[in-house]
Design a protein around this motif. Structure first.
Motif, PDB file in Angstrom:
ATOM      1  N   ASP A 200      -9.820 107.167   9.415  1.00 30.81           N
ATOM      2  CA  ASP A 200      -8.642 106.296   9.319  1.00 30.81           C
ATOM      3  C   ASP A 200      -9.058 104.836   9.397  1.00 30.81           C
ATOM      4  O   ASP A 200      -9.721 104.410  10.357  1.00 30.81           O
ATOM      5  CB  ASP A 200      -7.655 106.607  10.449  1.00 30.81           C
ATOM      6  N   ILE A 201      -8.660 104.091   8.394  1.00 30.58           N
ATOM      7  CA  ILE A 201      -8.873 102.642   8.369  1.00 30.58           C
ATOM      8  C   ILE A 201      -7.512 101.986   8.566  1.00 30.58           C
ATOM      9  O   ILE A 201      -6.561 102.243   7.808  1.00 30.58           O
ATOM     10  CB  ILE A 201      -9.504 102.185   7.040  1.00 30.58           C
ATOM     11  N   THR A 202      -7.439 101.152   9.601  1.00 32.35           N
ATOM     12  CA  THR A 202      -6.188 100.448   9.913  1.00 32.35           C
ATOM     13  C   THR A 202      -6.384  98.962   9.641  1.00 32.35           C
ATOM     14  O   THR A 202      -7.308  98.335  10.176  1.00 32.35           O
ATOM     15  CB  THR A 202      -5.797 100.648  11.389  1.00 32.35           C
ATOM     16  N   VAL A 203      -5.522  98.410   8.783  1.00 38.40           N
ATOM     17  CA  VAL A 203      -5.591  96.983   8.446  1.00 38.40           C
ATOM     18  C   VAL A 203      -4.330  96.321   9.006  1.00 38.40           C
ATOM     19  O   VAL A 203      -3.201  96.746   8.685  1.00 38.40           O
ATOM     20  CB  VAL A 203      -5.693  96.768   6.928  1.00 38.40           C
ATOM     21  N   LEU A 204      -4.506  95.301   9.863  1.00 38.46           N
ATOM     22  CA  LEU A 204      -3.398  94.662  10.573  1.00 38.46           C
ATOM     23  C   LEU A 204      -3.383  93.161  10.326  1.00 38.46           C
ATOM     24  O   LEU A 204      -4.403  92.550   9.995  1.00 38.46           O
ATOM     25  CB  LEU A 204      -3.525  94.905  12.083  1.00 38.46           C
ATOM     26  N   SER A 205      -2.215  92.591  10.556  1.00 37.42           N
ATOM     27  CA  SER A 205      -2.059  91.126  10.570  1.00 37.42           C
ATOM     28  C   SER A 205      -1.803  90.711  12.008  1.00 37.42           C
ATOM     29  O   SER A 205      -1.031  91.376  12.717  1.00 37.42           O
ATOM     30  CB  SER A 205      -0.880  90.697   9.690  1.00 37.42           C
ATOM     31  N   VAL A 206      -2.466  89.649  12.450  1.00 39.35           N
ATOM     32  CA  VAL A 206      -2.232  89.150  13.809  1.00 39.35           C
ATOM     33  C   VAL A 206      -0.762  88.747  13.979  1.00 39.35           C
ATOM     34  O   VAL A 206      -0.161  88.968  15.025  1.00 39.35           O
ATOM     35  CB  VAL A 206      -3.156  87.943  14.106  1.00 39.35           C
ATOM     36  N   ASP A 207      -0.195  88.220  12.917  1.00 39.12           N
ATOM     37  CA  ASP A 207       1.213  87.779  12.960  1.00 39.12           C
ATOM     38  C   ASP A 207       1.773  87.932  11.558  1.00 39.12           C
ATOM     39  O   ASP A 207       1.411  87.168  10.648  1.00 39.12           O
ATOM     40  CB  ASP A 207       1.284  86.315  13.435  1.00 39.12           C
ATOM     41  N   GLU A 208       2.644  88.930  11.403  1.00 40.99           N
ATOM     42  CA  GLU A 208       3.151  89.208  10.067  1.00 40.99           C
ATOM     43  C   GLU A 208       4.070  88.102   9.536  1.00 40.99           C
ATOM     44  O   GLU A 208       4.382  88.083   8.341  1.00 40.99           O
ATOM     45  CB  GLU A 208       3.875  90.559  10.054  1.00 40.99           C
ATOM     46  N   SER A 209       4.474  87.191  10.419  1.00 39.21           N
ATOM     47  CA  SER A 209       5.274  86.062   9.922  1.00 39.21           C
ATOM     48  C   SER A 209       4.399  85.045   9.220  1.00 39.21           C
ATOM     49  O   SER A 209       4.889  84.165   8.502  1.00 39.21           O
ATOM     50  CB  SER A 209       6.037  85.393  11.081  1.00 39.21           C
ATOM     51  N   THR A 210       3.048  85.177   9.418  1.00 42.00           N
ATOM     52  CA  THR A 210       2.121  84.242   8.783  1.00 42.00           C
ATOM     53  C   THR A 210       1.390  84.868   7.604  1.00 42.00           C
ATOM     54  O   THR A 210       0.829  84.156   6.762  1.00 42.00           O
ATOM     55  CB  THR A 210       1.078  83.741   9.795  1.00 42.00           C
ATOM     56  N   GLY A 211       1.402  86.204   7.520  1.00 37.02           N
ATOM     57  CA  GLY A 211       0.724  86.855   6.400  1.00 37.02           C
ATOM     58  C   GLY A 211       0.751  88.362   6.532  1.00 37.02           C
ATOM     59  O   GLY A 211       0.924  88.901   7.622  1.00 37.02           O
ATOM     60  N   THR A 212       0.604  89.043   5.406  1.00 38.21           N
ATOM     61  CA  THR A 212       0.606  90.512   5.386  1.00 38.21           C
ATOM     62  C   THR A 212      -0.760  91.014   4.891  1.00 38.21           C
ATOM     63  O   THR A 212      -1.565  90.247   4.341  1.00 38.21           O
ATOM     64  CB  THR A 212       1.715  91.039   4.481  1.00 38.21           C
ATOM     65  N   VAL A 213      -0.986  92.320   5.074  1.00 38.78           N
ATOM     66  CA  VAL A 213      -2.277  92.909   4.695  1.00 38.78           C
ATOM     67  C   VAL A 213      -2.045  94.204   3.927  1.00 38.78           C
ATOM     68  O   VAL A 213      -0.959  94.783   3.948  1.00 38.78           O
ATOM     69  CB  VAL A 213      -3.142  93.194   5.939  1.00 38.78           C
ATOM     70  N   SER A 214      -3.112  94.692   3.275  1.00 39.03           N
ATOM     71  CA  SER A 214      -3.069  95.990   2.598  1.00 39.03           C
ATOM     72  C   SER A 214      -4.450  96.649   2.688  1.00 39.03           C
ATOM     73  O   SER A 214      -5.456  95.969   2.899  1.00 39.03           O
ATOM     74  CB  SER A 214      -2.652  95.824   1.130  1.00 39.03           C
ATOM     75  N   GLY A 215      -4.452  97.971   2.529  1.00 39.19           N
ATOM     76  CA  GLY A 215      -5.729  98.705   2.533  1.00 39.19           C
ATOM     77  C   GLY A 215      -5.820  99.797   3.565  1.00 39.19           C
ATOM     78  O   GLY A 215      -6.793 100.549   3.584  1.00 39.19           O
ATOM     79  N   SER A 216      -4.806  99.910   4.450  1.00 36.49           N
ATOM     80  CA  SER A 216      -4.835 100.995   5.441  1.00 36.49           C
ATOM     81  C   SER A 216      -4.822 102.353   4.742  1.00 36.49           C
ATOM     82  O   SER A 216      -4.241 102.514   3.666  1.00 36.49           O
ATOM     83  CB  SER A 216      -3.626 100.898   6.378  1.00 36.49           C
ATOM     84  N   GLY A 217      -5.463 103.337   5.357  1.00 33.53           N
ATOM     85  CA  GLY A 217      -5.446 104.679   4.787  1.00 33.53           C
ATOM     86  C   GLY A 217      -6.548 105.545   5.375  1.00 33.53           C
ATOM     87  O   GLY A 217      -7.311 105.110   6.256  1.00 33.53           O
ATOM     88  N   SER A 218      -6.617 106.783   4.896  1.00 31.59           N
ATOM     89  CA  SER A 218      -7.663 107.732   5.289  1.00 31.59           C
ATOM     90  C   SER A 218      -8.636 107.856   4.118  1.00 31.59           C
ATOM     91  O   SER A 218      -8.224 108.203   3.003  1.00 31.59           O
ATOM     92  CB  SER A 218      -7.040 109.090   5.621  1.00 31.59           C
ATOM     93  N   TYR A 219      -9.901 107.573   4.375  1.00 28.88           N
ATOM     94  CA  TYR A 219     -10.887 107.507   3.290  1.00 28.88           C
ATOM     95  C   TYR A 219     -12.125 108.331   3.624  1.00 28.88           C
ATOM     96  O   TYR A 219     -12.489 108.519   4.785  1.00 28.88           O
ATOM     97  CB  TYR A 219     -11.300 106.055   3.036  1.00 28.88           C
ATOM     98  N   LYS A 220     -12.777 108.835   2.588  1.00 27.82           N
ATOM     99  CA  LYS A 220     -13.996 109.628   2.736  1.00 27.82           C
ATOM    100  C   LYS A 220     -15.176 108.756   3.169  1.00 27.82           C
ATOM    101  O   LYS A 220     -15.321 107.601   2.716  1.00 27.82           O
ATOM    102  CB  LYS A 220     -14.339 110.321   1.417  1.00 27.82           C
TER     103      LYS A 220
END
Length: 275
Positions: A200-220
């Motif tokens: 599991d790869i978790t991609v987070l934003s420290v503060d979603e009011s300042t920016g969003t992220v992508s790429g979370s998921g389960s990968y081989k």
């Protein structure tokens, strides 16, 4: 003359006592003279012309054929045979055994022997052996042990060991035990299948009011994935929590991981001048 020789023939005076002798050759024995006398060395009195003929015959010898282990195999050919004759002896292995050799080192089977005296022939047998071949479907993912040559009906342990980031799935006969015991009944082959772990790869934003992220998921394991950070208006991406400043960023999956993006407010330069 092939079986024996005689002495004593000649010209002698009337009433002379003469010794006649019949001597058998090796493997033969004297039987009798033509007058029925059975004494090989005898004295005869000359009373007229006379002929004495010696009869010989081949000796009989006992041939013993035996098995070193009757569970493994049986033999045939024992008997009493005439000197210089040719006879056949043979060894018959039991199921799952094979003839190895006679105890004198001869490996012919069946075997032709010439009778030369009493003799014993012992057959040795050995258990059949079979090839066990154990392979990995992908040696990058895992290794195996257990290949070799083994006796029939022996129990052998075969084992599949995954490398870091991978796990064992099954053998090609659908058995799912990575370490298992197999019984040898013939040549056999087993292939182990492995596959990559998923993380599991978790991609987070420290503060979603300042920016969003992508790429979370389960990968081989060992695959390459992309994560990205998208600032809102008037903010810009600063860095990931591990100090990396690439965006978007390529990551190689090596285990469970969390990536956190930091955004900061845009800044502008304000210049004050005197006209």
């Amino acid at each position: 003359t092939n079986m024996g020789t005689v002495t004593g023939g000649g010209t002698y005076d009337y009433n002379k006592s003469v010794s006649i002798v019949a001597t058998p050759k090796t493997g033969y024995s004297f039987v009798k003279w033509n007058d029925g006398n059975t004494t090989a060395s005898r004295s005869v009195t000359v009373t007229g012309d006379a002929t004495y003929t010696a009869t010989f015959q081949a000796n009989s010898y006992n041939i013993t054929v035996q098995s070193a282990n009757e569970t493994m195999g049986t033999v045939s050919g024992s008997g009493s045979y005439k000197y210089a004759t040719t006879q056949t002896i043979s060894a018959t292995p039991a199921d799952h055994y094979h003839f190895q050799k006679w105890i004198d080192g001869n490996t012919d089977n069946p075997r032709s022997i010439t009778i030369a005296g009493d003799a014993t022939y012992t057959a040795t047998f050995a258990i059949d052996t079979h090839e066990l071949t154990v392979t990995s479907a992908d040696e990058i993912m895992g290794t195996v042990t257990g290949s070799g040559t083994y006796d029939y009906n022996s129990s052998v342990t075969i084992k599949a060991t995954p490398k870091t980031g991978y796990h064992f799935v099954k053998w090609d006969d659908d058995d799912t035990n990575a370490s298992r015991s197999v019984t040898i009944t013939g040549d056999a082959a087993y292939t182990a299948t492995f596959e990559a772990n998923s993380y599991d790869i978790t991609v987070l934003s420290v503060d979603e009011s300042t920016g969003t992220v992508s790429g979370s998921g389960s990968y081989k394991y060992a695959t390459t994935q992309t994560i990205s950070a998208t600032p809102v208006e008037h903010y810009h991406f600063q860095k990931w929590n591990d100090g990396n400043t690439e965006n978007p960023r390529s990551i190689t999956i090596a285990g469970t991981a969390t990536y956190t993006a930091t955004f900061v407010l845009d800044t502008f330069a304000l210049a004050i001048t005197v006209n």
